[in-house]
Motif scaffolding. Structure first.
Motif, short mmCIF file in Angstrom:
data_model
loop_
_atom_site.label_atom_id
_atom_site.label_comp_id
_atom_site.label_asym_id
_atom_site.label_seq_id
_atom_site.Cartn_x
_atom_site.Cartn_y
_atom_site.Cartn_z
N ARG A 55 -48.92 -54.43 26.74
CA ARG A 55 -47.70 -55.09 27.21
C ARG A 55 -47.99 -56.53 27.64
N VAL A 56 -49.15 -56.74 28.24
CA VAL A 56 -49.54 -58.10 28.60
C VAL A 56 -49.69 -58.94 27.34
N ALA A 57 -50.30 -58.36 26.30
CA ALA A 57 -50.49 -59.08 25.04
C ALA A 57 -49.16 -59.47 24.42
N LYS A 58 -48.16 -58.58 24.52
CA LYS A 58 -46.84 -58.89 23.95
C LYS A 58 -46.18 -60.06 24.67
N VAL A 59 -46.30 -60.07 26.00
CA VAL A 59 -45.68 -61.15 26.77
C VAL A 59 -46.36 -62.49 26.49
N THR A 60 -47.70 -62.50 26.44
CA THR A 60 -48.42 -63.75 26.16
C THR A 60 -48.12 -64.24 24.75
N ALA A 61 -48.02 -63.32 23.79
CA ALA A 61 -47.70 -63.73 22.42
C ALA A 61 -46.28 -64.27 22.33
N ARG A 62 -45.35 -63.63 23.03
CA ARG A 62 -43.96 -64.08 23.00
C ARG A 62 -43.83 -65.47 23.63
N ARG A 63 -44.56 -65.70 24.71
CA ARG A 63 -44.49 -67.02 25.35
C ARG A 63 -45.11 -68.08 24.45
N ALA A 64 -46.19 -67.74 23.75
CA ALA A 64 -46.82 -68.72 22.85
C ALA A 64 -45.89 -69.07 21.69
N ALA A 65 -45.14 -68.08 21.21
CA ALA A 65 -44.26 -68.31 20.07
C ALA A 65 -42.96 -69.00 20.48
N GLN A 66 -42.42 -68.62 21.64
CA GLN A 66 -41.14 -69.17 22.09
C GLN A 66 -41.13 -69.25 23.62
N PRO A 67 -41.66 -70.33 24.18
CA PRO A 67 -41.71 -70.45 25.65
C PRO A 67 -40.32 -70.37 26.27
N SER A 68 -40.24 -69.71 27.42
CA SER A 68 -38.98 -69.59 28.14
C SER A 68 -39.28 -69.54 29.63
N PRO A 69 -38.30 -69.88 30.48
CA PRO A 69 -38.52 -69.79 31.94
C PRO A 69 -38.93 -68.39 32.37
#
Length: 351
Positions: free
Chosen positions: A314-328
């Motif tokens: 789950r941590v990997a998913k969040v870090t990957a999502r932020r790298a692909a599309q940063p959001s607040p």
């Protein structure tokens, strides 16, 4: 708007305005700078304005975050590190300031509960409810979370959440302990519904006593005061004001998508109109993002994941999502993860 309201009201109550000054953090390189609202406010209040530049990062890598925690070791999760305020406090100390008023507590006591929509439904004020829902374009999200969840029994709400997670998947914000555990924890922070006259009254009281909100008020301000030799006072947490505001229906505090409606009305001819009618507020995710950029996130090497507290996937998913599309939201979630990881390393033997 909360701090600005405190400043302007104080300026009207204190006979000698030379004893009042406005202290604000500002930013030259980040988009969260608020000078366009601060300057007209202090001009209208007729007080001195003191700016401190806050672009210097208090966090530089994991060691920098550890140093932040060691100055306030009892807090497992926090928002902005207290080191962010040190330049402002140092400036106040050199100018002989002894007491600082804050706007802390405004979001908790005067924002109003979105459950006012459920109150309108249960009290038969359907025309008013329709006008309010029109403002939200009859959003299914609003209908569920602000109307149905406020009225349905808890077992029905749990079924609805389970269905949502199956259809849409859990949100980033629930990745710490999984959505079931997070919901259980959140429910544990709320007061029993029995005895409250309405859903909104219950929800507002639960927010005021929620330790995740009051902790920032009760725990860290003494540490800040020690550094600057200051005494902090929080007018919005005055017991008399809290009691008064909790006695007022939420529909007086939240209307047509506008929070703090009562405060905005009270501040006519007191605050500049651009600030009084402003719907948003400063958003500090760019600052948090700059701190996160100095930290490497390897999900498999975190103490929390190796201990089984948080799933590495789950941590990997969040870090990957932020790298692909940063959001607040992704920045805030990763920041809270970093803070929790640092606190865990300090208080528990790393594996």
């Amino acid at each position: 708007m909360d701090a600005a309201s405190v400043l302007c009201v104080a300026a009207r109550l204190v006979p000698d305005r030379t004893r009042l000054s406005s202290y604000s953090m500002v930013f030259d390189r980040l988009p969260c700078d608020e000078r366009e609202f601060i300057e007209p406010t202090v001009q209208q209040a007729g007080v001195e304005s003191v700016f401190t530049i806050a672009d210097a990062a208090p966090v530089d890598g994991w060691e920098g975050l550890r140093a932040c925690h060691e100055s306030l070791p009892g807090w497992p999760v926090q928002g902005l590190p207290i080191q962010s305020l040190w330049p402002l406090l140092d400036e106040a100390r050199t100018r002989g300031v002894r007491v600082m008023l804050t706007g802390v507590g405004g979001d908790a006591v005067i924002q109003g509960s979105p459950y006012y929509l459920a109150d309108l439904l249960t009290s038969g004020r359907w025309f008013t409810l329709a006008k309010e829902l029109k403002r939200y374009r009859f959003s299914p999200h609003v209908l569920w979370f602000w109307v149905m969840e406020a009225m349905l029994p808890e077992w029905a709400c749990k079924l609805g959440r389970l269905f949502k997670d199956r259809v849409r998947g859990p949100s980033d914000a629930s990745f710490y302990f999984g959505s079931k555990e997070q919901v259980a924890w959140m429910e544990g922070q709320q007061l029993p519904r029995k005895g409250f006259p309405s859903a909104s009254a219950w929800q507002e009281a639960s927010v005021v006593v929620n330790p995740t909100i009051s902790l920032a008020f009760e725990g860290g301000w003494e540490v800040l005061g020690q550094r600057g030799g200051l005494e902090f006072r929080h007018p919005f947490y005055d017991a008399r004001l809290v009691e008064f505001l909790l006695s007022i229906p939420s529909e007086e505090k939240r209307r047509q998508g506008t929070t703090k409606y009562l405060l905005r009305e009270a501040m006519k001819n007191v605050l500049p109109e651009a600030l009084r009618l402003r719907k948003g507020k400063a958003e500090f995710s760019p600052m948090i993002a700059s701190w996160l950029d100095s930290m490497a996130f390897d999900p498999g090497s975190l103490t929390l994941t190796r201990s089984g507290v948080i799933a590495a996937s789950r941590v990997a998913k969040v870090t990957a999502r932020r790298a692909a599309q940063p959001s607040p939201l992704s920045a805030l979630v990763l920041w809270q993860l970093a803070v929790l990881e640092t606190w865990y390393r300090l208080h528990f033997k790393p594996i």
